[in-house]
Design an enzyme around this catalytic site. Structure first.
Site, mmCIF file in Angstrom:
data_model
loop_
_atom_site.group_PDB
_atom_site.id
_atom_site.type_symbol
_atom_site.label_atom_id
_atom_site.label_comp_id
_atom_site.label_asym_id
_atom_site.label_seq_id
_atom_site.Cartn_x
_atom_site.Cartn_y
_atom_site.Cartn_z
ATOM 1 N N ALA A 185 8.195 -27.915 69.117
ATOM 2 C CA ALA A 185 8.227 -26.826 68.123
ATOM 3 C C ALA A 185 9.341 -25.810 68.342
ATOM 4 C CB ALA A 185 6.879 -26.102 68.010
ATOM 5 N N ALA A 186 10.257 -26.068 69.279
ATOM 6 C CA ALA A 186 11.374 -25.119 69.456
ATOM 7 C C ALA A 186 12.176 -25.013 68.161
ATOM 8 C CB ALA A 186 12.277 -25.568 70.603
ATOM 9 N N GLY A 187 12.404 -26.149 67.520
ATOM 10 C CA GLY A 187 13.131 -26.140 66.240
ATOM 11 C C GLY A 187 12.348 -25.400 65.169
ATOM 12 N N ASP A 188 11.041 -25.545 65.185
ATOM 13 C CA ASP A 188 10.206 -24.860 64.190
ATOM 14 C C ASP A 188 10.257 -23.344 64.406
ATOM 15 O OD1 ASP A 188 9.459 -27.356 63.281
ATOM 16 O OD2 ASP A 188 7.685 -27.433 64.577
HETATM 17 O O1 RIB Z 1 7.870 -29.956 65.531
HETATM 18 C C1 RIB Z 1 6.716 -30.118 66.300
HETATM 19 C C2 RIB Z 1 5.590 -30.597 65.437
HETATM 20 O O2 RIB Z 1 5.881 -31.900 64.961
HETATM 21 C C3 RIB Z 1 4.261 -30.731 66.147
HETATM 22 O O3 RIB Z 1 3.501 -29.558 66.119
HETATM 23 C C4 RIB Z 1 3.607 -31.914 65.443
HETATM 24 O O4 RIB Z 1 2.449 -31.581 64.774
HETATM 25 C C5 RIB Z 1 4.678 -32.487 64.528
HETATM 26 O O5 RIB Z 1 4.506 -32.101 63.223
#
Ligand code: RIB
Length: 304
Positions: A250-253
């Site tokens: 989730a670093a990109g998120d």
């Molecule tokens: O980017 C990370 C995410 O990718 C995770 O939380 C997982 O659920 C997938 O969607």
């Protein structure tokens, strides 16, 4: 007043196993820890944006099951508006199985479930959610027709559309032309420009090729190396913040959510990227997807 942003995308429950290394095909590995956390690229970005200062409306689809109910409760705790969330019967809320290695790397497989039921036709029902939004932000864990519809809706309202093209997929020329800011990682940038992989010496050329498709700003994320920013005014590498990563999930998120929040709040592109890089750097020092997303004051106080 907080700037309003609209995040549209997936909602997953992440089942995470800590492993000494990512298993090879056909291999069984004994892990050390198991935990269940809230995830999904869309949800992670919505949570990151809300925690870093935006007034977030999140559009997603969950199932009528315990994971779906828990997800909606979590979003509300983060102050996210949940009135446009679709609840779909007859399926399961999205689930991701994640291996995280001792080096902090991960491998992820997703059973999309309800995420596949967030349909283009549903977007008519969320048209009001665009009112007053400074930015719309999406990823690719929901059907492509839905993303294309959103891009059209954002464009017709003059709202900047940020697309994080993850997981990697080909995008139509029509969609690419409607994107204000595209934020691929190396793998995604390679696919979108017809390459098998990205040679770093080619980053500037790749950025230029993507801009030539009609995108206003391209930000290629390069993990701990930083990002390459490419638009009318900038062609530059912006180094990241060196930290000891324990989990890059989730670093990109977090980068995308914080970037959207910062831009919506009126920061310049360079300021917003710095803010988002700080947020992403903090997130890799923590385990899990949504639990790793920092709050505004943490980003502001982040010092090496
Ligand atoms: O980017 C990370 C995410 O990718 C995770 O939380 C997982 O659920 C997938 O969607």
């Amino acid at each position: 007043m907080q700037a309003k942003i609209l995040v549209i995308g997936s909602s997953n429950t992440d089942m995470v196993i800590q492993v000494p290394r990512i298993p090879a095909p056909g291999e069984t590995i004994l892990g050390s820890h198991f935990f269940i956390v809230a995830g999904g690229k869309g949800a992670n970005q919505a949570v990151a944006a809300a925690r870093t200062g935006a007034n977030v409306t999140f559009v997603t689809c969950v199932a009528d099951d315990a994971f779906g109910r828990q997800a909606i409760e979590n979003y509300r705790k983060d102050g996210i508006h949940t009135e446009y969330i679709k609840v779909q019967a007859g399926t399961h809320t999205g689930v991701a199985l994640i291996n995280v290695s001792d080096e902090g790397e991960n491998s992820i497989s997703v059973a999309s479930g309800a995420n596949n039921h967030l349909l283009a036709v549903d977007m008519e029902g969320v048209a009001d959610a665009f009112d007053g939004a400074k930015i719309a932000l999406a990823q690719l864990e929901t059907p492509m027709e839905t993303i294309e519809m959103l891009a059209r809706m954002a464009e017709s309202r003059g709202i900047p559309f940020i697309l994080n093209p993850a997981p990697a997929a080909n995008l139509s020329d029509g969609l690419l032309r409607k994107i204000s800011i595209l934020t691929p990682n190396e793998t995604e940038a390679a696919l979108l420009t017809g390459r098998k992989e990205v040679n770093e010496a080619e980053i500037a050329a790749i950025g230029g090729e993507l801009l030539a498709k009609g995108i206003q700003t391209v930000i290629i994320t390069l993990g701990s190396k930083g990002v390459y920013l490419c638009d009318k005014e900038h062609r530059e590498m912006i180094p990241g913040y060196p930290v000891k990563a324990i989990d890059t999930t989730a670093a990109g998120d977090v980068f995308n959510g914080a970037l959207a929040a910062a831009l919506a709040a009126g920061q310049t592109m360079r300021e917003a990227i710095d803010f988002a890089q700080r947020a992403a750097a903090i997130s890799v020092t923590r385990r899990g997807a949504q639990p790793s997303a920092p709050f505004f004051h943490e980003v502001i106080n982040f010092l090496l």
